[in-house]
Design a protein around this motif. Structure first.
Motif, mmCIF file in Angstrom:
data_model
loop_
_atom_site.group_PDB
_atom_site.id
_atom_site.type_symbol
_atom_site.label_atom_id
_atom_site.label_comp_id
_atom_site.label_asym_id
_atom_site.label_seq_id
_atom_site.Cartn_x
_atom_site.Cartn_y
_atom_site.Cartn_z
ATOM 1 N N LYS A 1 1.173 -20.012 -3.233
ATOM 2 C CA LYS A 1 1.755 -18.864 -3.900
ATOM 3 C C LYS A 1 1.926 -17.743 -2.881
ATOM 4 O O LYS A 1 1.213 -17.673 -1.886
ATOM 5 N N GLN A 2 2.877 -16.852 -3.174
ATOM 6 C CA GLN A 2 3.156 -15.787 -2.215
ATOM 7 C C GLN A 2 1.921 -14.942 -1.934
ATOM 8 O O GLN A 2 1.676 -14.538 -0.798
ATOM 9 N N ILE A 3 1.106 -14.682 -2.952
ATOM 10 C CA ILE A 3 -0.080 -13.856 -2.727
ATOM 11 C C ILE A 3 -1.055 -14.532 -1.771
ATOM 12 O O ILE A 3 -1.743 -13.883 -0.988
ATOM 13 N N GLU A 4 -1.093 -15.881 -1.796
ATOM 14 C CA GLU A 4 -1.971 -16.596 -0.878
ATOM 15 C C GLU A 4 -1.465 -16.476 0.559
ATOM 16 O O GLU A 4 -2.245 -16.341 1.502
ATOM 17 N N ALA B 1 -6.446 -2.712 1.424
ATOM 18 C CA ALA B 1 -5.320 -3.280 0.674
ATOM 19 C C ALA B 1 -5.560 -4.715 0.229
ATOM 20 O O ALA B 1 -4.989 -5.161 -0.761
ATOM 21 N N LEU B 2 -6.430 -5.431 0.937
ATOM 22 C CA LEU B 2 -6.600 -6.859 0.664
ATOM 23 C C LEU B 2 -6.893 -7.170 -0.801
ATOM 24 O O LEU B 2 -6.210 -7.999 -1.405
ATOM 25 N N MET C 1 0.841 -1.199 0.000
ATOM 26 C CA MET C 1 0.000 0.000 0.000
ATOM 27 C C MET C 1 0.869 1.240 0.000
ATOM 28 O O MET C 1 1.916 1.299 0.625
ATOM 29 N N PHE C 2 0.407 2.244 -0.692
ATOM 30 C CA PHE C 2 1.118 3.517 -0.784
ATOM 31 C C PHE C 2 1.360 4.068 0.610
ATOM 32 O O PHE C 2 0.453 4.146 1.415
ATOM 33 N N GLU C 3 2.565 4.420 0.911
ATOM 34 C CA GLU C 3 2.895 4.869 2.251
ATOM 35 C C GLU C 3 3.926 5.976 2.174
ATOM 36 O O GLU C 3 5.103 5.744 1.931
ATOM 37 N N VAL C 4 3.467 7.202 2.346
ATOM 38 C CA VAL C 4 4.356 8.356 2.192
ATOM 39 C C VAL C 4 5.461 8.349 3.233
ATOM 40 O O VAL C 4 6.608 8.648 2.951
ATOM 41 N N ARG C 5 5.125 7.966 4.454
ATOM 42 C CA ARG C 5 6.138 8.033 5.508
ATOM 43 C C ARG C 5 7.293 7.077 5.263
ATOM 44 O O ARG C 5 8.401 7.321 5.678
ATOM 45 N N GLN C 6 7.026 5.972 4.587
ATOM 46 C CA GLN C 6 8.102 5.014 4.337
ATOM 47 C C GLN C 6 8.855 5.310 3.049
ATOM 48 O O GLN C 6 9.899 4.750 2.807
ATOM 49 N N ILE D 1 -6.289 -8.447 10.171
ATOM 50 C CA ILE D 1 -7.643 -7.900 10.265
ATOM 51 C C ILE D 1 -8.371 -8.485 11.475
ATOM 52 O O ILE D 1 -9.002 -7.745 12.249
ATOM 53 N N ASP D 2 -8.278 -9.791 11.654
ATOM 54 C CA ASP D 2 -8.950 -10.435 12.795
ATOM 55 C C ASP D 2 -8.395 -9.929 14.117
ATOM 56 O O ASP D 2 -9.142 -9.678 15.071
ATOM 57 N N ARG D 3 -7.056 -9.797 14.174
ATOM 58 C CA ARG D 3 -6.446 -9.304 15.424
ATOM 59 C C ARG D 3 -6.896 -7.884 15.725
ATOM 60 O O ARG D 3 -7.235 -7.549 16.867
ATOM 61 N N ALA D 4 -6.890 -7.028 14.686
ATOM 62 C CA ALA D 4 -7.298 -5.633 14.881
ATOM 63 C C ALA D 4 -8.750 -5.557 15.358
ATOM 64 O O ALA D 4 -9.086 -4.762 16.246
ATOM 65 N N LYS D 5 -9.618 -6.384 14.775
ATOM 66 C CA LYS D 5 -11.029 -6.378 15.190
ATOM 67 C C LYS D 5 -11.173 -6.787 16.655
ATOM 68 O O LYS D 5 -11.963 -6.203 17.402
ATOM 69 N N ARG D 6 -10.401 -7.801 17.064
ATOM 70 C CA ARG D 6 -10.475 -8.241 18.469
ATOM 71 C C ARG D 6 -9.996 -7.139 19.407
ATOM 72 O O ARG D 6 -10.615 -6.881 20.447
ATOM 73 N N GLU D 7 -8.898 -6.488 19.042
ATOM 74 C CA GLU D 7 -8.359 -5.442 19.912
ATOM 75 C C GLU D 7 -9.277 -4.223 19.949
ATOM 76 O O GLU D 7 -9.420 -3.586 20.994
#
Length: 433
Positions: free
Chosen positions: A171-174, A138-139, A1-6, A184-190
């Protein structure tokens, strides 16, 4: 994902493009393109040029026709731009086609807003919400992030031909998708844990029944400046979009002595990505759960009506559209044209004229807040035994004490008392409420 800070050295020059498909949308599209420019500048990226394009119909591949898309790509290359930012929402396939055509990074308005949020988020809650929104965005776009999509991770089982017998690996994308789902699951739980914590904190506040108001409005309308002026707080208030991402709550005292909690909320914006509304509900629910709202409008903005409508639309999504609302016209000290003032009064009848910079109209605003909550307080005299000093402390903490006298073994207190604690003191009242 586009990331200006990086990638600060990689992304420095941007070409902005917006497509519209109906001549009646020209004026609003121009305004949205200007707003996109402000959003991009907030990221520290230089806007080299902005182009507003009309297309007779929406095309599946580029939104516009291939010839117009090639023209925009050539313009970006001529200006030596690092990125093309398209104000319209792009499907993942359209984003890939644009990048293939232009050989440049191509992003849309939603990604710009997500990057601003990622840059500004300070609290753990806001960072979690940003992470969730960014991963959900991004997914479906993971394919454009890798140049090694055919790479496989085959296991080598024991014995001859072990690898072949176990078949093709992931495959790497998988792998990336699986990891993204885990994030995503971790973020939802937190985030759910944060919501429970906020609910507990809210219950603690509600024990004393302290009324609560939420300041809402379009981004950069002056909400944080208003909170600072009312409470003496030091919330970051800058002339930039999305200066505030984390809610800040301060306690003030109204003219009738009643305490009031005021919360500054994240600003709204047109075409706010729906996933951001969803991800930030833990923050924005302060608006939905407040006793009333203070809707701040920038009186100097030529788009004030659209900004007003956008805020109402987002509030409706949050289930807060029916809340009692005090509307204020902020920055009114900068409006010097009397005809413009008359026009504003016609558009927003009953709105208060306020300046968070000079303090103009703030006493009237506090008076209106008192009127909204008038049925929650009353003045009462109490005769409290000195051994019940805890009740006197309660009055000093949760009410406005007007006078205190001592008579024999009693303390005579006259106070403006919120209804929430009046019942606990009823037996000590010298006359019925």
């Amino acid at each position: 994902m586009f990331e200006v800070r990086q990638k600060p050295d990689m992304v420095e020059r941007a070409l902005l493009v917006r497509f519209y498909f109906d001549a009646r949308e020209a004026t609003e599209s121009e305004s949205l393109l200007e707003e996109l420019g402000e959003l991009v500048k907030t990221l520290g990226v230089e806007v080299i040029d902005s182009v507003l394009c009309r297309s007779r119909e929406m095309h599946k591949k580029f939104l516009c026709g291939a010839g117009k898309a090639e023209e925009m790509a050539a313009l970006a290359r001529a200006h030596e731009c690092d990125v093309i930012i398209i104000d319209n929402g792009l499907a993942p396939s359209q984003q890939r086609e644009w990048e293939k055509l232009a050989d440049l990074c191509v992003i849309d308005r939603e990604e710009v807003i997500l990057d601003i949020f990622a840059k500004r988020a300070q609290s753990k809650e806001a960072r979690l919400q940003v992470e969730l929104a960014r991963m959900q965005y991004a997914l479906p776009r993971l394919a454009r992030m890798w140049g090694h999509l055919d790479r496989e991770s085959a296991g080598s089982g024991g014995g001859a031909g072990g690898g072949a017998s176990r078949g093709m690996g992931e495959k790497q994308i998988e792998v990336d998708r699986r990891l993204a789902y885990q994030v995503i699951d971790r973020a939802k739980r937190e985030i759910e844990a944060v919501r429970k914590q906020r609910k507990t904190q809210r219950k603690e506040r509600e024990k004393f029944g302290t009324p609560h108001a939420a300041i809402v409005g379009y981004t950069n309308a002056g909400k944080s400046s208003l909170l600072n002026k009312l409470s003496g707080a030091d919330v970051m208030a800058k002339d930039m979009l999305f200066a505030t991402l984390d809610t800040t709550t301060r306690r003030i005292e109204l003219p009738d002595g009643q305490p009031l909690l005021i919360t500054d909320t994240v600003g709204f914006v047109r075409n706010l990505p729906h996933r951001l509304v969803e991800a930030f509900k833990a923050t924005l629910e302060e608006a939905a759960l407040a006793d009333f709202l203070i809707h701040v409008l920038d009186a100097t903005s030529p788009e004030i009506e659209r900004f007003h409508d956008t805020t109402l639309e987002v509030l409706a999504e949050l289930g807060a559209a029916d809340k009692q609302t005090i509307t204020i016209l902020n920055k009114i000290d900068c409006v010097t044209d009397p005809f413009e003032l008359i026009s504003l009064e016609k558009k927003f009848p009953g709105a208060l004229h306020v300046s968070a910079h000079t303090g103009q109209g703030l006493e009237e605003l506090l008076g209106y807040c008192s009127q909204v909550l008038a049925d929650r307080v009353h003045e009462q005299e109490y005769r409290i035994p000195q051994q019940r000093a805890d009740l006197v402390s309660l009055l000093h903490r949760e009410a406005k004490v007007l006078s205190t006298e001592y008579e024999n073994d009693d303390i005579i207190v006259i106070a403006v008392v919120p209804a929430a604690i009046a019942g606990r003191l009823e037996s000590f009242a010298t006359s019925p409420a």
